[in-house]
Design a protein around this motif. Structure first.
Motif, PDB file in Angstrom:
ATOM      1  N   ASP A   1      -0.131   1.305   6.497  1.00 31.47           N
ATOM      2  CA  ASP A   1      -0.764   0.086   5.995  1.00 31.47           C
ATOM      3  C   ASP A   1       0.249  -0.913   5.434  1.00 31.47           C
ATOM      4  OD1 ASP A   1      -3.309   1.066   6.636  1.00 31.47           O
ATOM      5  OD2 ASP A   1      -3.499   2.059   4.686  1.00 31.47           O
ATOM      6  N   GLN A   2       1.506  -0.534   5.399  1.00 29.05           N
ATOM      7  CA  GLN A   2       2.545  -1.406   4.859  1.00 29.05           C
ATOM      8  C   GLN A   2       3.019  -2.405   5.912  1.00 29.05           C
ATOM      9  OE1 GLN A   2       5.566   1.341   3.613  1.00 29.05           O
ATOM     10  NE2 GLN A   2       4.435   1.955   1.783  1.00 29.05           N
TER      11      GLN A   2
ATOM     12  N   PRO B   1       0.824  -1.208   0.000  1.00 28.16           N
ATOM     13  CA  PRO B   1       0.000   0.000   0.000  1.00 28.16           C
ATOM     14  C   PRO B   1       0.861   1.261   0.000  1.00 28.16           C
ATOM     15  CG  PRO B   1      -0.771  -1.560   1.648  1.00 28.16           C
ATOM     16  CD  PRO B   1       0.542  -2.079   1.129  1.00 28.16           C
ATOM     17  N   ASP B   2       0.337   2.329  -0.551  1.00 28.14           N
ATOM     18  CA  ASP B   2       1.066   3.602  -0.593  1.00 28.14           C
ATOM     19  C   ASP B   2       1.255   4.212   0.793  1.00 28.14           C
ATOM     20  OD1 ASP B   2       1.310   3.523  -3.373  1.00 28.14           O
ATOM     21  OD2 ASP B   2      -0.622   4.520  -3.656  1.00 28.14           O
TER      22      ASP B   2
END
Length: 85
Positions: free
Chosen positions: A68-69, A63-64
């Motif tokens: 969320d990474q 994810p950007d």
């Protein structure tokens, strides 16, 4: 990633979405992910042609948004405790 059974949290940051086959290889330490989200392969232990399952760039899609990474700490735990490469 750090399994819940090993006191890893049940959170988005402690997981990656993988196909069933790739998940099997990841759980057995045949694959891992570095801090830059590049896929690491224990090549001598993998069958020929398995690289067709992976993106040609060698990186996983994340994810950007950083929150969320996958957590780099949990990726490191997987490399240090599971990866056979």
């Amino acid at each position: 990633m750090k399994p819940v059974k090993d006191r890893g949290p049940d959170s988005v940051r402690n997981g990656v979405a993988l196909s069933r086959t790739v998940h099997w290889m990841f759980d057995r330490g045949l694959l891992s992910i570095d801090d830059d989200f590049r896929l690491l392969q224990a090549k001598p232990l993998l069958p020929e042609g398995v690289d067709r399952l992976f993106h040609p760039s060698g990186y996983i899609h994340v994810p950007d948004t950083a929150r969320d990474q996958p957590s780099r700490a949990f990726l490191r735990w997987h490399r240090d405790n599971c990866y056979k490469g």
